[in-house]
Design a protein around this motif. Structure first.
Motif, mmCIF file in Angstrom:
data_model
loop_
_atom_site.group_PDB
_atom_site.id
_atom_site.type_symbol
_atom_site.label_atom_id
_atom_site.label_comp_id
_atom_site.label_asym_id
_atom_site.label_seq_id
_atom_site.Cartn_x
_atom_site.Cartn_y
_atom_site.Cartn_z
ATOM 1 N N GLY A 18 16.027 3.681 -23.627
ATOM 2 C CA GLY A 18 15.656 4.587 -24.716
ATOM 3 C C GLY A 18 15.994 4.031 -26.085
ATOM 4 N N GLY A 19 16.238 2.723 -26.149
ATOM 5 C CA GLY A 19 16.606 2.080 -27.410
ATOM 6 C C GLY A 19 15.410 1.724 -28.264
ATOM 7 N N VAL A 20 15.672 0.879 -29.256
ATOM 8 C CA VAL A 20 14.669 0.463 -30.228
ATOM 9 C C VAL A 20 14.373 -1.017 -30.031
ATOM 10 C CG1 VAL A 20 14.241 0.131 -32.703
ATOM 11 C CG2 VAL A 20 15.434 2.185 -31.898
ATOM 12 N N GLY A 21 13.105 -1.380 -30.109
ATOM 13 C CA GLY A 21 12.730 -2.782 -30.002
ATOM 14 C C GLY A 21 12.677 -3.256 -28.566
ATOM 15 N N VAL A 22 12.935 -4.551 -28.375
ATOM 16 C CA VAL A 22 12.811 -5.185 -27.066
ATOM 17 C C VAL A 22 14.124 -5.844 -26.680
ATOM 18 C CG1 VAL A 22 11.584 -6.962 -25.749
ATOM 19 C CG2 VAL A 22 10.347 -5.613 -27.462
ATOM 20 N N PRO A 81 17.800 -8.536 -34.589
ATOM 21 C CA PRO A 81 18.468 -7.676 -35.573
ATOM 22 C C PRO A 81 17.812 -6.293 -35.657
ATOM 23 C CG PRO A 81 18.282 -9.890 -36.436
ATOM 24 C CD PRO A 81 17.486 -9.853 -35.141
ATOM 25 N N GLY A 82 18.645 -5.262 -35.580
ATOM 26 C CA GLY A 82 18.171 -3.877 -35.651
ATOM 27 C C GLY A 82 17.761 -3.282 -34.322
ATOM 28 N N ASN A 133 22.557 -10.066 -38.725
ATOM 29 C CA ASN A 133 21.357 -10.685 -39.283
ATOM 30 C C ASN A 133 20.793 -11.776 -38.385
ATOM 31 O OD1 ASN A 133 21.425 -9.136 -41.677
ATOM 32 N ND2 ASN A 133 23.032 -10.473 -42.481
ATOM 33 N N GLU A 134 21.422 -11.993 -37.221
ATOM 34 C CA GLU A 134 20.941 -12.993 -36.270
ATOM 35 C C GLU A 134 20.844 -12.348 -34.897
ATOM 36 O OE1 GLU A 134 24.537 -15.580 -34.696
ATOM 37 O OE2 GLU A 134 24.563 -15.548 -36.883
ATOM 38 N N ASP A 135 20.240 -13.062 -33.958
ATOM 39 C CA ASP A 135 20.113 -12.539 -32.603
ATOM 40 C C ASP A 135 21.487 -12.237 -32.006
ATOM 41 O OD1 ASP A 135 17.404 -12.935 -32.866
ATOM 42 O OD2 ASP A 135 17.293 -14.594 -31.434
ATOM 43 N N LEU A 136 21.574 -11.139 -31.267
ATOM 44 C CA LEU A 136 22.764 -10.814 -30.479
ATOM 45 C C LEU A 136 22.476 -11.299 -29.068
ATOM 46 C CD1 LEU A 136 25.530 -9.433 -30.222
ATOM 47 C CD2 LEU A 136 24.313 -7.294 -29.732
#
Length: 145
Positions: free
Chosen positions: A43-47, A75-76, A131-134
């Motif tokens: 149920g999150g945001v993005g991929v 990010p985000g 600001n970078e990939d997690l």
């Protein structure tokens, strides 16, 4: 620091895979990993981008290691707050920064070297706040499909 984290993650992965007799394969080469991207995971945001040695539907039910993969959130992006009713979920963070939300709704800043565990019958979420990939290693353990 990044090399140390990769070594630690590799040791954890080998330990877990030692208990997994999935097709008698114990080495999963990077070029053979299974790509499985999960839009709006939990149920999150993005991929949630994933490269998996195997996915939870593949090993025999008697094997506790159900899924192991390198995961990335841009990010985000986030994995939404969701419950683990039949398994546990372990994250080992390699790079980037984020906020992990535990079962009680408490938020923790996480980054390289941190480990989180969502135990059986608990909930959790993760969001990339940097600001970078997690990038993190995700491990599902339990007797669940």
């Amino acid at each position: 620091m990044k090399k140390v984290l990769i070594v630690v993650a590799s040791v954890v992965l080998v330990t877990i895979l030692a208990s997994c007799a999935y097709a008698n394969v114990y080495v999963f080469k990077k070029e053979n990993l299974i790509t499985l991207d999960k839009p709006e995971a939990g149920g999150g945001v993005g991929v949630l981008y994933g490269k998996y040695s195997f996915t939870r539907d593949m090993p025999p039910m008697e094997n506790p290691a159900r899924e192991v993969g390198w995961l990335t959130l841009k990010p985000g992006d986030s994995v939404g707050f969701h419950k683990h009713e039949v398994n546990e979920d372990i994250y080992i963070f390699v790079s980037g920064t984020g906020v992990y939300t535990d079962n009680d709704g408490v938020e923790y800043n996480v980054g390289p070297g941190d480990i989180t565990i969502a135990r059986l019958n608990t909930s959790h979420a993760i969001k990339n706040t940097g600001n970078e990939d997690l990038v993190f290693l995700g491990i599902i353990a339990g007797k669940t499909p």
